[in-house]
Every structure is written in structure tokens, then in C-alpha cells.
Design a protein around this motif. Structure first.
Motif, PDB file in Angstrom:
ATOM      1  N   ASN A   1       0.799  -1.231   0.000  1.00  0.00           N
ATOM      2  CA  ASN A   1       0.000   0.000   0.000  1.00  0.00           C
ATOM      3  C   ASN A   1       0.830   1.279   0.000  1.00  0.00           C
ATOM      4  OD1 ASN A   1      -2.678  -1.039  -0.088  1.00  0.00           O
ATOM      5  ND2 ASN A   1      -2.440  -1.695   2.028  1.00  0.00           N
ATOM      6  N   VAL A   2       2.042   1.210  -0.555  1.00  0.00           N
ATOM      7  CA  VAL A   2       2.891   2.395  -0.598  1.00  0.00           C
ATOM      8  C   VAL A   2       2.792   3.063  -1.959  1.00  0.00           C
ATOM      9  CG1 VAL A   2       5.270   3.246  -0.525  1.00  0.00           C
ATOM     10  CG2 VAL A   2       4.464   1.617   1.195  1.00  0.00           C
ATOM     11  N   ASN A   3       2.465   4.328  -1.913  1.00  0.00           N
ATOM     12  CA  ASN A   3       2.355   5.168  -3.100  1.00  0.00           C
ATOM     13  C   ASN A   3       3.692   5.890  -3.291  1.00  0.00           C
ATOM     14  OD1 ASN A   3       1.791   7.119  -5.027  1.00  0.00           O
ATOM     15  ND2 ASN A   3      -0.144   7.764  -4.105  1.00  0.00           N
ATOM     16  N   HIS A   4       4.464   5.444  -4.287  1.00  0.00           N
ATOM     17  CA  HIS A   4       5.747   6.093  -4.597  1.00  0.00           C
ATOM     18  C   HIS A   4       5.455   7.206  -5.589  1.00  0.00           C
ATOM     19  CE1 HIS A   4       9.836   6.967  -5.517  1.00  0.00           C
ATOM     20  NE2 HIS A   4      10.334   5.890  -4.923  1.00  0.00           N
ATOM     21  N   THR A   5       5.351   8.424  -5.075  1.00  0.00           N
ATOM     22  CA  THR A   5       4.899   9.552  -5.882  1.00  0.00           C
ATOM     23  C   THR A   5       5.937  10.047  -6.889  1.00  0.00           C
ATOM     24  OG1 THR A   5       5.567  10.995  -4.052  1.00  0.00           O
ATOM     25  CG2 THR A   5       3.241  10.357  -4.166  1.00  0.00           C
ATOM     26  N   ASP A   6       7.157   9.507  -6.811  1.00  0.00           N
ATOM     27  CA  ASP A   6       8.192   9.893  -7.778  1.00  0.00           C
ATOM     28  C   ASP A   6       8.878   8.650  -8.337  1.00  0.00           C
ATOM     29  OD1 ASP A   6       9.781  11.572  -9.313  1.00  0.00           O
ATOM     30  OD2 ASP A   6      11.288  11.828  -7.750  1.00  0.00           O
ATOM     31  N   LEU A   7       8.082   7.692  -8.767  1.00  0.00           N
ATOM     32  CA  LEU A   7       8.642   6.454  -9.313  1.00  0.00           C
ATOM     33  C   LEU A   7       9.158   6.720 -10.723  1.00  0.00           C
ATOM     34  CD1 LEU A   7       9.092   3.463  -8.614  1.00  0.00           C
ATOM     35  CD2 LEU A   7       6.930   2.963  -9.777  1.00  0.00           C
ATOM     36  N   ASN A   8      10.477   6.711 -10.871  1.00  0.00           N
ATOM     37  CA  ASN A   8      11.095   6.911 -12.180  1.00  0.00           C
ATOM     38  C   ASN A   8      12.333   6.033 -12.264  1.00  0.00           C
ATOM     39  OD1 ASN A   8      13.578   8.493 -11.369  1.00  0.00           O
ATOM     40  ND2 ASN A   8      11.987   9.876 -10.575  1.00  0.00           N
ATOM     41  N   ILE A   9      12.981   6.001 -13.427  1.00  0.00           N
ATOM     42  CA  ILE A   9      14.062   5.034 -13.611  1.00  0.00           C
ATOM     43  C   ILE A   9      15.368   5.455 -12.932  1.00  0.00           C
ATOM     44  CG2 ILE A   9      13.035   4.061 -15.670  1.00  0.00           C
ATOM     45  CD1 ILE A   9      15.032   5.534 -17.374  1.00  0.00           C
ATOM     46  N   HIS A  10      15.396   6.661 -12.358  1.00  0.00           N
ATOM     47  CA  HIS A  10      16.528   7.038 -11.510  1.00  0.00           C
ATOM     48  C   HIS A  10      16.402   6.382 -10.135  1.00  0.00           C
ATOM     49  CE1 HIS A  10      18.172  10.247 -14.141  1.00  0.00           C
ATOM     50  NE2 HIS A  10      16.916  10.393 -14.501  1.00  0.00           N
ATOM     51  N   ASN A  11      15.178   6.030  -9.756  1.00  0.00           N
ATOM     52  CA  ASN A  11      14.902   5.494  -8.417  1.00  0.00           C
ATOM     53  C   ASN A  11      14.749   3.977  -8.391  1.00  0.00           C
ATOM     54  OD1 ASN A  11      14.972   8.053  -7.337  1.00  0.00           O
ATOM     55  ND2 ASN A  11      12.774   8.393  -7.598  1.00  0.00           N
ATOM     56  N   ILE A  12      15.124   3.321  -9.480  1.00  0.00           N
ATOM     57  CA  ILE A  12      15.143   1.861  -9.533  1.00  0.00           C
ATOM     58  C   ILE A  12      16.574   1.425  -9.817  1.00  0.00           C
ATOM     59  CG2 ILE A  12      14.290  -0.209 -10.711  1.00  0.00           C
ATOM     60  CD1 ILE A  12      11.732   1.327 -11.335  1.00  0.00           C
ATOM     61  N   LEU A  13      17.108   0.585  -8.939  1.00  0.00           N
ATOM     62  CA  LEU A  13      18.494   0.143  -9.051  1.00  0.00           C
ATOM     63  C   LEU A  13      18.574  -1.350  -9.340  1.00  0.00           C
ATOM     64  CD1 LEU A  13      20.052   1.801  -5.827  1.00  0.00           C
ATOM     65  CD2 LEU A  13      19.543   2.899  -8.011  1.00  0.00           C
ATOM     66  N   LEU A  14      19.678  -1.735  -9.966  1.00  0.00           N
ATOM     67  CA  LEU A  14      20.027  -3.153 -10.111  1.00  0.00           C
ATOM     68  C   LEU A  14      21.397  -3.354  -9.485  1.00  0.00           C
ATOM     69  CD1 LEU A  14      19.141  -4.188 -13.792  1.00  0.00           C
ATOM     70  CD2 LEU A  14      17.932  -4.832 -11.714  1.00  0.00           C
ATOM     71  N   ASP A  15      21.530  -4.386  -8.634  1.00  0.00           N
ATOM     72  CA  ASP A  15      22.860  -4.664  -8.096  1.00  0.00           C
ATOM     73  C   ASP A  15      23.566  -5.683  -8.988  1.00  0.00           C
ATOM     74  OD1 ASP A  15      21.956  -7.229  -7.388  1.00  0.00           O
ATOM     75  OD2 ASP A  15      21.684  -6.732  -5.278  1.00  0.00           O
ATOM     76  N   LYS A  16      24.746  -6.107  -8.586  1.00  0.00           N
ATOM     77  CA  LYS A  16      25.545  -6.985  -9.445  1.00  0.00           C
ATOM     78  C   LYS A  16      24.938  -8.368  -9.606  1.00  0.00           C
ATOM     79  CE  LYS A  16      28.573  -7.911  -5.487  1.00  0.00           C
ATOM     80  NZ  LYS A  16      29.953  -7.771  -4.964  1.00  0.00           N
ATOM     81  N   HIS A  17      23.943  -8.685  -8.772  1.00  0.00           N
ATOM     82  CA  HIS A  17      23.246  -9.972  -8.892  1.00  0.00           C
ATOM     83  C   HIS A  17      21.901  -9.809  -9.605  1.00  0.00           C
ATOM     84  CE1 HIS A  17      26.284 -11.571  -6.234  1.00  0.00           C
ATOM     85  NE2 HIS A  17      25.976 -10.680  -5.307  1.00  0.00           N
ATOM     86  N   ASN A  18      21.684  -8.635 -10.209  1.00  0.00           N
ATOM     87  CA  ASN A  18      20.437  -8.290 -10.892  1.00  0.00           C
ATOM     88  C   ASN A  18      19.238  -8.292  -9.942  1.00  0.00           C
ATOM     89  OD1 ASN A  18      21.439  -7.752 -13.471  1.00  0.00           O
ATOM     90  ND2 ASN A  18      21.370  -9.905 -14.062  1.00  0.00           N
ATOM     91  N   LYS A  19      19.493  -8.011  -8.680  1.00  0.00           N
ATOM     92  CA  LYS A  19      18.411  -7.824  -7.720  1.00  0.00           C
ATOM     93  C   LYS A  19      17.892  -6.403  -7.868  1.00  0.00           C
ATOM     94  CE  LYS A  19      17.409  -8.339  -2.759  1.00  0.00           C
ATOM     95  NZ  LYS A  19      17.987  -8.745  -1.442  1.00  0.00           N
ATOM     96  N   VAL A  20      16.571  -6.258  -7.901  1.00  0.00           N
ATOM     97  CA  VAL A  20      15.930  -4.959  -8.119  1.00  0.00           C
ATOM     98  C   VAL A  20      15.706  -4.260  -6.775  1.00  0.00           C
ATOM     99  CG1 VAL A  20      13.902  -3.779  -9.032  1.00  0.00           C
ATOM    100  CG2 VAL A  20      14.778  -5.834 -10.182  1.00  0.00           C
ATOM    101  N   TRP A  21      16.097  -2.997  -6.711  1.00  0.00           N
ATOM    102  CA  TRP A  21      15.909  -2.180  -5.511  1.00  0.00           C
ATOM    103  C   TRP A  21      15.152  -0.910  -5.878  1.00  0.00           C
ATOM    104  CZ3 TRP A  21      17.885  -3.801  -0.738  1.00  0.00           C
ATOM    105  CH2 TRP A  21      18.773  -4.889  -0.795  1.00  0.00           C
ATOM    106  N   ILE A  22      14.296  -0.456  -4.979  1.00  0.00           N
ATOM    107  CA  ILE A  22      13.577   0.815  -5.174  1.00  0.00           C
ATOM    108  C   ILE A  22      14.018   1.778  -4.079  1.00  0.00           C
ATOM    109  CG2 ILE A  22      11.323   1.927  -5.367  1.00  0.00           C
ATOM    110  CD1 ILE A  22      10.167  -0.792  -6.171  1.00  0.00           C
TER     111      ILE A  22
END
Length: 240
Positions: A162-183
Motif C-alpha cells: 500500500n505504498v504510493n511512490h509519488t516519484d517512481l522513475n528510472i533514476h529510483n530503480i536500481l540493479l545490483d551486481k546480482h540483478n536484484k531490483v531495488w527501489i
């Protein structure tokens, strides 16, 4: 969450990640410089300092205003109540998301300092090691379809919390060296009430629409390696 209250200042912190004696000084870059524990920095609205705590690498960020108003009032916010300061709200929101199993930085500590009728704020969070945002990655090469599915799945988990990420853009999505997705970057984000909708809520659709516009904008601006079928794979992950 532990709380330290002193004259015109409140600190919230996780005592499993940082001790009380350290957290009192943890929001001053000079403290980390003096111990030779600064790992680096990044420029945004202000300087984010990357520091090495006793338990994990961390990112120290001072809250700065954006937009036209931010040019007039750089880092002061109207004070109402301590628990409604931006640092406290972001700290608690990150705790909620970690508990919900969403891949976000662990919150370590947050601070608000009252300045007459206003306040200034800082937050210390986990630094995701070996991670890069989607903009940087997509400027170099395209991503496999499976990665977009994983991104969609992670956004779904965010929304299920139920979290509204009001600035969800591709600067705020990360991939680590194991291709794990982080927000990341949950300033001004909030928990929506549980209304039990069976269809996509207005705020959820707004998050996704904003993210799609971000891909399209960077395709033109930075010539990222992205195509419409990549968005279809992300949507597949979201709706699985």
C-alpha cells in the motif's frame, strides 16, 4: 525504533544497526571525515555522503527542497509535529517496506532539528553496494526481458504494501551486481488506506504511468536502450 530527544532535536534510529553514542554525531559529514570513513559522495539537490558505519555502508542525505521554491528556501520545512517531519515519515515508511519484504534500503537513523517555526532534516540509510540506477545501465546496454519482469514484480510488492511512490522513475530503480531490483527515494511518499479494490487503484496507475513517462523521456534525452516491448515485460511481471 529508538528515539533520542534533546533541545529542539529528535533522532530516530535502529539500535541493531547503529549505537546511541554514534548516532548523536552521525548526521555531520565532518564526523565521518575525521574517522576516515567516507566512501564517496554523489551530487543531487545536495551532496549525499556515502559512509562506512560499524555494521554496513550507508548513505547520508540532508533534505533539500526542489523546484522554484527550493531556490528561495533551500532546506527549511514548516514544522507541525515531530512525527510529521519528512525524515521521520521516510524512516517509518522504509521500516514498513522492509517488514513487507520489499527491496528497499534499510533505514538506520533520521533526525529533525527545529528552527523556530521551521525544521531541517537528515536521514541515514543503507547504501546498496554494487548497484546502479536504470538510467546508467540503459545508457550502456539493453536489459533482458526477465529483468523487466523482476522490476514489475518488485513494483507489485511495493503496491501490495500500500505504498504510493509519488516519484517512481528510472533514476529510483536500481540493479545490483546480482540483478536484484531495488527501489529507492521515498521522500514525500506515503501509505495509502486499504480500500480492497480488485482493479488497479488510481494511485497505482499514476505510479506506473509516471514510470512509463520516465522511460520515454530518457529514450529521447539520453538515448537509453529501451523499447515498448520492454514495458510489456514489466507489466507482465506486475500483473503475475
Amino acid at each position: 525504533m529508538k528515539t533520542l530527544t534533546s533541545h529542539k532535536q529528535v533522532i530516530w534510529f535502529d539500535d541493531t544497526l547503529i549505537d546511541e553514542s554514534t548516532v548523536k554525531h552521525a548526521f555531520e559529514p565532518e564526523f565521518w571525515h575525521a574517522q576516515n570513513k567516507v566512501l564517496g559522495s554523489a551530487q543531487g539537490r545536495g551532496t549525499t555522503w556515502f559512509v562506512q558505519t560499524d555494521n554496513l555502508p550507508a548513505a547520508l542525505r540532508h533534505y533539500h527542497r526542489g523546484g522554484l521554491f527550493g531556490k528561495l528556501v533551500k532546506d527549511h520545512y514548516w514544522f507541525s509535529q515531530w512525527h510529521q517531519t519528512r525524515s521521520c515519515e521516510e524512516f517509518q515508511l522504509l521500516q514498513h517496506l522492509v517488514k513487507a519484504g520489499v527491496n528497499v534500503p534499510q533505514p538506520i537513523a533520521a533526525r529533525a532539528v527545529k528552527r523556530t517555526v521551521c525544521y531541517q532534516a537528515d536521514i541515514l540509510t543503507q547504501k546498496i553496494e554494487g548497484a546502479e540506477d536504470l538510467v546508467g545501465i540503459l545508457q550502456k546496454h539493453s536489459l533482458q526481458r526477465e529483468i523487466y519482469v523482476l522490476i514489475g514484480e518488485q513494483i507489485r510488492q511495493l503496491h501490495q504494501a500500500n505504498v504510493n511512490h509519488t516519484d517512481l522513475n528510472i533514476h529510483n530503480i536500481l540493479l545490483d551486481k546480482h540483478n536484484k531490483v531495488w527501489i529507492i527515494d521515498f521522500d514525500k511518499c506515503h501509505i495509502e488506506p486499504e480500500l480492497g479494490e480488485t482493479n488497479l487503484a488510481v494511485w497505482q496507475k499514476s505510479n506506473l504511468d509516471r514510470l512509463l513517462r520516465s522511460f520515454q523521456k530518457e529514450l529521447t534525452k539520453r538515448h537509453i536502450h529501451w523499447a515498448e516491448q520492454d514495458w510489456a515485460a514489466l507489466e507482465m511481471g506486475y500483473h503475475k
